[in-house]
Write a protein that holds these residues in place. Sequence first.
Motif, PDB file in Angstrom:
ATOM      1  N   MET A  27       4.682   6.303 -18.134  1.00  0.00           N
ATOM      2  CA  MET A  27       4.028   5.964 -16.872  1.00  0.00           C
ATOM      3  C   MET A  27       4.440   4.567 -16.414  1.00  0.00           C
ATOM      4  O   MET A  27       4.682   4.338 -15.217  1.00  0.00           O
ATOM      5  CB  MET A  27       2.513   6.048 -17.025  1.00  0.00           C
ATOM      6  N   LEU A  28       4.527   3.628 -17.339  1.00  0.00           N
ATOM      7  CA  LEU A  28       4.970   2.277 -16.984  1.00  0.00           C
ATOM      8  C   LEU A  28       6.421   2.287 -16.520  1.00  0.00           C
ATOM      9  O   LEU A  28       6.781   1.615 -15.545  1.00  0.00           O
ATOM     10  CB  LEU A  28       4.804   1.339 -18.183  1.00  0.00           C
ATOM     11  N   THR A  29       7.255   3.051 -17.223  1.00  0.00           N
ATOM     12  CA  THR A  29       8.664   3.154 -16.834  1.00  0.00           C
ATOM     13  C   THR A  29       8.808   3.812 -15.471  1.00  0.00           C
ATOM     14  O   THR A  29       9.611   3.377 -14.635  1.00  0.00           O
ATOM     15  CB  THR A  29       9.444   3.957 -17.886  1.00  0.00           C
ATOM     16  N   LEU A  30       8.022   4.846 -15.236  1.00  0.00           N
ATOM     17  CA  LEU A  30       8.072   5.543 -13.946  1.00  0.00           C
ATOM     18  C   LEU A  30       7.662   4.608 -12.809  1.00  0.00           C
ATOM     19  O   LEU A  30       8.304   4.580 -11.755  1.00  0.00           O
ATOM     20  CB  LEU A  30       7.153   6.763 -13.984  1.00  0.00           C
ATOM     21  N   GLU A  31       6.618   3.839 -13.034  1.00  0.00           N
ATOM     22  CA  GLU A  31       6.158   2.910 -12.005  1.00  0.00           C
ATOM     23  C   GLU A  31       7.224   1.865 -11.689  1.00  0.00           C
ATOM     24  O   GLU A  31       7.490   1.564 -10.515  1.00  0.00           O
ATOM     25  CB  GLU A  31       4.872   2.219 -12.467  1.00  0.00           C
ATOM     26  N   ALA A  32       7.854   1.321 -12.728  1.00  0.00           N
ATOM     27  CA  ALA A  32       8.910   0.327 -12.511  1.00  0.00           C
ATOM     28  C   ALA A  32      10.101   0.945 -11.797  1.00  0.00           C
ATOM     29  O   ALA A  32      10.722   0.308 -10.925  1.00  0.00           O
ATOM     30  CB  ALA A  32       9.348  -0.272 -13.851  1.00  0.00           C
ATOM     31  N   THR A  33      10.432   2.187 -12.125  1.00  0.00           N
ATOM     32  CA  THR A  33      11.563   2.856 -11.490  1.00  0.00           C
ATOM     33  C   THR A  33      11.305   3.082 -10.008  1.00  0.00           C
ATOM     34  O   THR A  33      12.190   2.876  -9.164  1.00  0.00           O
ATOM     35  CB  THR A  33      11.845   4.194 -12.183  1.00  0.00           C
ATOM     36  N   VAL A  34      10.090   3.506  -9.667  1.00  0.00           N
ATOM     37  CA  VAL A  34       9.745   3.718  -8.255  1.00  0.00           C
ATOM     38  C   VAL A  34       9.858   2.410  -7.484  1.00  0.00           C
ATOM     39  O   VAL A  34      10.390   2.370  -6.360  1.00  0.00           O
ATOM     40  CB  VAL A  34       8.330   4.307  -8.128  1.00  0.00           C
ATOM     41  N   PRO A  77       0.814  -1.223   0.000  1.00  0.00           N
ATOM     42  CA  PRO A  77       0.000   0.000   0.000  1.00  0.00           C
ATOM     43  C   PRO A  77       0.845   1.269   0.000  1.00  0.00           C
ATOM     44  O   PRO A  77       0.532   2.235  -0.710  1.00  0.00           O
ATOM     45  CB  PRO A  77      -0.822  -0.127   1.290  1.00  0.00           C
ATOM     46  N   PHE A  78       1.921   1.280   0.782  1.00  0.00           N
ATOM     47  CA  PHE A  78       2.809   2.448   0.792  1.00  0.00           C
ATOM     48  C   PHE A  78       3.513   2.587  -0.555  1.00  0.00           C
ATOM     49  O   PHE A  78       3.695   3.711  -1.051  1.00  0.00           O
ATOM     50  CB  PHE A  78       3.842   2.318   1.907  1.00  0.00           C
ATOM     51  N   LEU A  79       3.891   1.457  -1.156  1.00  0.00           N
ATOM     52  CA  LEU A  79       4.520   1.506  -2.477  1.00  0.00           C
ATOM     53  C   LEU A  79       3.575   2.102  -3.503  1.00  0.00           C
ATOM     54  O   LEU A  79       3.990   2.905  -4.356  1.00  0.00           O
ATOM     55  CB  LEU A  79       4.947   0.099  -2.901  1.00  0.00           C
ATOM     56  N   GLN A  80       2.297   1.743  -3.432  1.00  0.00           N
ATOM     57  CA  GLN A  80       1.328   2.318  -4.364  1.00  0.00           C
ATOM     58  C   GLN A  80       1.183   3.820  -4.145  1.00  0.00           C
ATOM     59  O   GLN A  80       1.013   4.584  -5.107  1.00  0.00           O
ATOM     60  CB  GLN A  80      -0.025   1.625  -4.190  1.00  0.00           C
ATOM     61  N   LYS A  81       1.253   4.257  -2.886  1.00  0.00           N
ATOM     62  CA  LYS A  81       1.210   5.694  -2.610  1.00  0.00           C
ATOM     63  C   LYS A  81       2.414   6.404  -3.220  1.00  0.00           C
ATOM     64  O   LYS A  81       2.291   7.520  -3.729  1.00  0.00           O
ATOM     65  CB  LYS A  81       1.159   5.935  -1.105  1.00  0.00           C
ATOM     66  N   LEU A  82       3.572   5.753  -3.157  1.00  0.00           N
ATOM     67  CA  LEU A  82       4.765   6.337  -3.777  1.00  0.00           C
ATOM     68  C   LEU A  82       4.576   6.479  -5.282  1.00  0.00           C
ATOM     69  O   LEU A  82       4.935   7.509  -5.875  1.00  0.00           O
ATOM     70  CB  LEU A  82       5.981   5.457  -3.483  1.00  0.00           C
ATOM     71  N   ILE A  83       4.021   5.461  -5.908  1.00  0.00           N
ATOM     72  CA  ILE A  83       3.801   5.502  -7.357  1.00  0.00           C
ATOM     73  C   ILE A  83       2.809   6.603  -7.715  1.00  0.00           C
ATOM     74  O   ILE A  83       3.035   7.387  -8.652  1.00  0.00           O
ATOM     75  CB  ILE A  83       3.304   4.131  -7.855  1.00  0.00           C
ATOM     76  N   ASP A  84       1.705   6.678  -6.969  1.00  0.00           N
ATOM     77  CA  ASP A  84       0.695   7.706  -7.242  1.00  0.00           C
ATOM     78  C   ASP A  84       1.269   9.111  -7.037  1.00  0.00           C
ATOM     79  O   ASP A  84       0.957  10.034  -7.805  1.00  0.00           O
ATOM     80  CB  ASP A  84      -0.518   7.502  -6.333  1.00  0.00           C
ATOM     81  N   THR A  85       2.085   9.266  -6.012  1.00  0.00           N
ATOM     82  CA  THR A  85       2.689  10.575  -5.749  1.00  0.00           C
ATOM     83  C   THR A  85       3.655  10.955  -6.863  1.00  0.00           C
ATOM     84  O   THR A  85       3.701  12.123  -7.289  1.00  0.00           O
ATOM     85  CB  THR A  85       3.423  10.562  -4.403  1.00  0.00           C
ATOM     86  N   ALA A  86       4.443  10.000  -7.336  1.00  0.00           N
ATOM     87  CA  ALA A  86       5.377  10.274  -8.429  1.00  0.00           C
ATOM     88  C   ALA A  86       4.627  10.682  -9.690  1.00  0.00           C
ATOM     89  O   ALA A  86       5.036  11.612 -10.405  1.00  0.00           O
ATOM     90  CB  ALA A  86       6.236   9.033  -8.697  1.00  0.00           C
TER      91      ALA A  86
END
Length: 238
Positions: free
Chosen positions: A146-153, A46-55
């Motif tokens: 967006m996919l690249t950003l999510e994988a990077t996070v 859940p925290f990881l998803q928050k990081l992705i959404d924030t990015a």
Amino acid sequence: MHKKILLIITFLSALFISGNLYAQTAPPAAPYTATPDSFVPDISYPFLQKLIDTAKKYYPEVRLRQKQVNIANTSYHQAQLSWFDIITPSYLYNPSQSTNLITPIAANSYQLAVTVNLGSLISKPFIIHNAKQAVDVALYQQQEYMLTLEATVKKLYFTYLGLQADLRLRSKAEQDAGVNVNLMKYKFTKGEAILKDYNDAMMIQYTQVSYRIQGELAVFNAKVNLEEIVGKKLEDIK
């Protein structure tokens, strides 16, 4: 000759059957079990998803991609409205002394004439099509990023947690080295250990302290890298 071929076929069939039997009887792979020193229990999805959404909300490159999509959409709408550019209106003045034998025109009047650019008329559908393709390209590039950003996070988050686990191990090794130094000091004062043993224990402690400092630096660098792409401090993400 036929006997040799028959033997080869029989041998290959036996290998195939034995392979299938092994695949059926082989035990399934054991599930991964995290060790006490693993960072896997620290993972919070859940925290990881928050990081992705924030990015996706704060990282400047995301806003840049959206601007490119907006520009492409604007260009497409402009191309659709530019159909009127192929038409050039003009006015013809008809003085009183002029005559028109084919179509009578009132004296001292104006007549509206329309000129159509044939080249623009032919090329206009292709221009609109290319503008629509540019919109699709901008959208595809945005989705890819967006996919690249999510994988990077995800990678930076897992790296951060892994380095924290590594730091815990280094800190534990430093503590053990400190206990060993105190023990060797006690033995040395009691005459149960020589000076070399005491010095070796102190050198090991110094090395472990250095490793712990390097681990701390790695953790802070990983945190900075993660916060850079997220766009906010980790402590501010709830």
